[in-house]
Design a protein around this motif. Structure first.
Motif, PDB file in Angstrom:
ATOM      1  N   UNK A  59     -51.035  64.405  36.122  1.00 18.99           N
ATOM      2  CA  UNK A  59     -50.802  63.864  34.778  1.00 18.99           C
ATOM      3  C   UNK A  59     -52.109  63.396  34.165  1.00 18.99           C
ATOM      4  N   UNK A  60     -52.146  63.387  32.844  1.00 18.20           N
ATOM      5  CA  UNK A  60     -53.285  62.771  32.165  1.00 18.20           C
ATOM      6  C   UNK A  60     -52.859  61.557  31.351  1.00 18.20           C
ATOM      7  N   UNK A  61     -51.533  61.338  31.215  1.00 19.32           N
ATOM      8  CA  UNK A  61     -51.015  60.197  30.457  1.00 19.32           C
ATOM      9  C   UNK A  61     -49.851  59.577  31.206  1.00 19.32           C
ATOM     10  N   UNK A  62     -49.897  58.259  31.354  1.00 16.97           N
ATOM     11  CA  UNK A  62     -48.776  57.528  31.922  1.00 16.97           C
ATOM     12  C   UNK A  62     -48.154  56.675  30.829  1.00 16.97           C
ATOM     13  N   UNK A  63     -46.839  56.789  30.663  1.00 18.50           N
ATOM     14  CA  UNK A  63     -46.121  56.023  29.642  1.00 18.50           C
ATOM     15  C   UNK A  63     -45.177  55.051  30.327  1.00 18.50           C
ATOM     16  N   UNK A  64     -45.303  53.796  29.983  1.00 20.75           N
ATOM     17  CA  UNK A  64     -44.467  52.738  30.553  1.00 20.75           C
ATOM     18  C   UNK A  64     -43.684  52.060  29.428  1.00 20.75           C
ATOM     19  N   UNK A  65     -42.563  51.467  29.777  1.00 23.35           N
ATOM     20  CA  UNK A  65     -41.849  50.681  28.775  1.00 23.35           C
ATOM     21  C   UNK A  65     -42.702  49.487  28.368  1.00 23.35           C
ATOM     22  N   UNK A  66     -42.445  48.952  27.202  1.00 25.09           N
ATOM     23  CA  UNK A  66     -43.282  47.891  26.640  1.00 25.09           C
ATOM     24  C   UNK A  66     -43.263  46.643  27.525  1.00 25.09           C
ATOM     25  N   UNK A  67     -42.230  46.496  28.333  1.00 28.32           N
ATOM     26  CA  UNK A  67     -42.138  45.329  29.207  1.00 28.32           C
ATOM     27  C   UNK A  67     -43.220  45.269  30.260  1.00 28.32           C
ATOM     28  N   UNK A  68     -43.889  46.413  30.516  1.00 22.91           N
ATOM     29  CA  UNK A  68     -44.937  46.437  31.519  1.00 22.91           C
ATOM     30  C   UNK A  68     -46.326  46.200  30.966  1.00 22.91           C
TER      31      UNK A  68
END
Length: 270
Positions: free
Chosen positions: A199-208
């Protein structure tokens, strides 16, 4: 050895299905990375019929990883959620077999005494007048009546079948099947999973947002983004809107196309 659930197969093509262990392990790989893997990745714990933001995250990425080899937390939401009852939110839980508090989710079992029909009747009473009750209740009934006692497999199926209903095609992987050091914790484990999937992008929920540092991810060749849901409101039963309920509630009161629009358009990447 902990029970390893058999990976489910979809009748509805490959949309949103979980990748099987055999498929994952036979993918060509170099230096520990899965070759030709998609670039945007998200990782989450399993939740039973989670809220809409969970599906926004699945839709926003090219591959979604769900943790099975993490410790079950009694006070968390893994086997609990909320639905609408009499104009207020009400919590429901999937009862578990009594066991050690230190077991991973994949090692926990649904209680053999779980009265599934009572649970479904309770849900039916709450939503029987909702405009999309028939197809959504059929979906929930299919999930709840699954003859599976492994907690992870049972919960995972709710995610799998909801993705199929909403036509979300993102491949979903199980964390324990990835070629990483599973003793890693926190951001180290997230970065290792991203690297394993190229991967080149990790997307997390805003809570993290308070948990992860963009500079740390950048040093490891990754862009870190956070998904923030926009305020979502729709007509329930005419009373004041009750937010942050299970995806069941969203589907009960909205056309499938509307739910898909809410998933795709009612969020921002920061």
């Amino acid at each position: 050895m902990p029970h390893r659930p058999i990976e489910s197969q979809r009748a509805n093509g490959d949309a949103g299905r979980f990748v099987t262990p055999d498929e994952e392990l036979t993918r060509p790989a170099t230096t520990g990375r899965v070759a030709s893997a998609p670039k945007r990745v998200a990782i989450m714990q399993p939740y039973f019929f989670p809220y809409i933001g969970y599906f926004q995250l699945i839709k926003a990425v090219d591959q979604f990883v769900v943790y099975d080899n993490i410790q079950y937390t009694k006070k968390g939401w893994i086997n609990r959620n909320r639905f609408l009852k009499g104009g207020r939110d009400e919590t429901f839980s999937i009862p578990l077999k009594k066991d050690s508090d230190y077991l991973n989710v994949v090692e926990r079992r649904v209680s053999a005494d779980f009265n599934k029909r009572k649970f479904l009747n309770h849900l039916s009473e709450a939503y029987r007048k909702a405009p999309h009750f028939d197809p959504v209740f059929a979906l929930v009934e299919q999930v709840v009546m699954l003859a599976e006692l492994n907690l992870f497999a049972f919960i995972r199926n709710s995610i799998d079948q909801t993705c199929a209903y909403l036509e979300i095609a993102t491949p979903i992987l199980v964390s324990s099947m990835l070629p990483i050091d599973h003793a890693l914790r926190g951001s180290d484990k997230v970065i290792a999973i991203c690297n394993a999937l190229d991967a080149d992008t990790y997307i997390n929920s805003i809570g993290g947002r308070s948990l992860y540092d963009k500079d740390e991810f950048k040093r490891n060749g990754l862009t870190l983004k956070f998904l923030q849901s926009k305020p979502i409101e729709y007509r329930q039963f005419g009373a004041a809107f009750v937010p942050y309920l299970s995806i069941i509630d969203v589907m009960m009161f909205n056309e499938k196309s509307t739910v898909r629009d809410l998933i795709e358009l009612s969020c921002d990447l920061l």
